[in-house]
Design an enzyme around this catalytic site. Sequence first.
Site, PDB file in Angstrom:
ATOM      1  N   ASN A  83       0.872  -1.166   0.000  1.00  0.00           N
ATOM      2  CA  ASN A  83       0.000   0.000   0.000  1.00  0.00           C
ATOM      3  C   ASN A  83       0.914   1.223   0.000  1.00  0.00           C
ATOM      4  O   ASN A  83       1.571   1.524   0.997  1.00  0.00           O
ATOM      5  CB  ASN A  83      -0.908   0.018   1.240  1.00  0.00           C
ATOM      6  CG  ASN A  83      -1.818   1.246   1.270  1.00  0.00           C
ATOM      7  OD1 ASN A  83      -1.440   2.334   0.878  1.00  0.00           O
ATOM      8  ND2 ASN A  83      -3.042   1.061   1.758  1.00  0.00           N
ATOM      9  N   GLU A  85      -3.971   1.741  -2.963  1.00  0.00           N
ATOM     10  CA  GLU A  85      -4.065   3.170  -2.661  1.00  0.00           C
ATOM     11  C   GLU A  85      -3.154   3.978  -3.582  1.00  0.00           C
ATOM     12  O   GLU A  85      -2.345   4.798  -3.140  1.00  0.00           O
ATOM     13  CB  GLU A  85      -3.768   3.439  -1.182  1.00  0.00           C
ATOM     14  CG  GLU A  85      -4.690   4.499  -0.619  1.00  0.00           C
ATOM     15  CD  GLU A  85      -4.591   4.695   0.880  1.00  0.00           C
ATOM     16  OE1 GLU A  85      -5.140   5.710   1.337  1.00  0.00           O
ATOM     17  OE2 GLU A  85      -3.993   3.863   1.588  1.00  0.00           O
ATOM     18  N   TYR A 110      -7.866  -3.879  -1.928  1.00  0.00           N
ATOM     19  CA  TYR A 110      -7.760  -2.818  -0.928  1.00  0.00           C
ATOM     20  C   TYR A 110      -9.113  -2.722  -0.235  1.00  0.00           C
ATOM     21  O   TYR A 110     -10.050  -2.115  -0.746  1.00  0.00           O
ATOM     22  CB  TYR A 110      -7.374  -1.498  -1.606  1.00  0.00           C
ATOM     23  CG  TYR A 110      -7.335  -0.310  -0.678  1.00  0.00           C
ATOM     24  CD1 TYR A 110      -6.795  -0.408   0.602  1.00  0.00           C
ATOM     25  CD2 TYR A 110      -7.830   0.932  -1.083  1.00  0.00           C
ATOM     26  CE1 TYR A 110      -6.760   0.680   1.449  1.00  0.00           C
ATOM     27  CE2 TYR A 110      -7.790   2.037  -0.245  1.00  0.00           C
ATOM     28  CZ  TYR A 110      -7.255   1.897   1.023  1.00  0.00           C
ATOM     29  OH  TYR A 110      -7.225   2.980   1.866  1.00  0.00           O
ATOM     30  N   ASP A 122      -3.941  -4.633   1.222  1.00  0.00           N
ATOM     31  CA  ASP A 122      -4.265  -4.006   2.491  1.00  0.00           C
ATOM     32  C   ASP A 122      -5.694  -4.406   2.827  1.00  0.00           C
ATOM     33  O   ASP A 122      -6.651  -3.863   2.269  1.00  0.00           O
ATOM     34  CB  ASP A 122      -4.128  -2.486   2.359  1.00  0.00           C
ATOM     35  CG  ASP A 122      -4.561  -1.744   3.612  1.00  0.00           C
ATOM     36  OD1 ASP A 122      -4.930  -2.411   4.604  1.00  0.00           O
ATOM     37  OD2 ASP A 122      -4.546  -0.495   3.592  1.00  0.00           O
ATOM     38  N   ASN A 143      -7.031  -4.109   5.793  1.00  0.00           N
ATOM     39  CA  ASN A 143      -7.550  -3.153   6.769  1.00  0.00           C
ATOM     40  C   ASN A 143      -8.114  -3.791   8.031  1.00  0.00           C
ATOM     41  O   ASN A 143      -9.113  -3.321   8.580  1.00  0.00           O
ATOM     42  CB  ASN A 143      -8.606  -2.250   6.113  1.00  0.00           C
ATOM     43  CG  ASN A 143      -8.059  -0.872   5.788  1.00  0.00           C
ATOM     44  OD1 ASN A 143      -7.310  -0.295   6.574  1.00  0.00           O
ATOM     45  ND2 ASN A 143      -8.413  -0.355   4.627  1.00  0.00           N
ATOM     46  N   ASP A 186       3.217   4.957   4.715  1.00  0.00           N
ATOM     47  CA  ASP A 186       2.939   4.580   6.101  1.00  0.00           C
ATOM     48  C   ASP A 186       2.770   3.064   6.234  1.00  0.00           C
ATOM     49  O   ASP A 186       2.701   2.536   7.348  1.00  0.00           O
ATOM     50  CB  ASP A 186       1.716   5.311   6.648  1.00  0.00           C
ATOM     51  CG  ASP A 186       0.476   5.170   5.780  1.00  0.00           C
ATOM     52  OD1 ASP A 186       0.592   4.737   4.615  1.00  0.00           O
ATOM     53  OD2 ASP A 186      -0.625   5.507   6.258  1.00  0.00           O
TER      54      ASP A 186
END
Length: 256
Positions: A7, A35, A105, A144, A146, A241
């Site tokens: 990501n 992303e 994602y 990702d 999440n 990040d």
Amino acid sequence: MKLVSWNVNGLRACVNKGFNEYFADCDADIFCVQETKLQEGQITLDHGDKYRQYWNYAVKKGYSGTAVFTKKEPLSVTLGLEGEEDTEGRVITLEYADFYLVNAYSPNARRDLSRLEYRLGWEERFRAHLQRLDKHKPVVICGDLNVAHQEIDLKNPKSNNGNSGFTPEERQKMTELLEAGFIDTFRHLHPDVKDAYSWWSYMPKVRERNVGWRIDYFLVSARLAPAVEDARIECAVMGSDHCPVVLELNAATAPL
């Protein structure tokens, strides 16, 4: 076969922070990003003839988006989930002769959990998509997702219990996905490893102190477990990040 997922939290920004250098150095067979936060024509990545590129852009500018770079041309490429328009650019499915590759994602439930209901419905449809594919040939899922699945997957589980990405509902959806015939490759090889994270807040010194979450995954169909040679988190790689996660498969030991 080496696969990488990252990501990048804005591909144009990540390119200015070492993306191309990492991409070249890792020499992955398949490289997935989430992303991307861009629209068609807003970036040019020149990898010569080595990689084919497949993109799923979000309608909303500067939001979401996924892409796959692959050395081997797939038999087919599908954007989104069956029967719905993927306006947020969240899923790309590549079909190869012996397996499917799904780059995803997952939606964020948001800090106030205002999108939790949508997230849970999306999880149901995503799992159904993977199960349909798995009936035909093995599936490799990355991205990702999440969610930190277990307490070992984030630094401060008690204080984050019920927060976005660590609600009981989101964790249960991950459990249901794994119970549907898939394995978390990192935990398959490293069941007890602690302090292994793939995302850190941008708050000061959070990454420096490794106060993170493991929310980036490689999952595979259970029958591919014998092929999993390595599953690792490259936490030293900067530029986002999140950090890249890597999966290495040996086709000689499983149906690939």
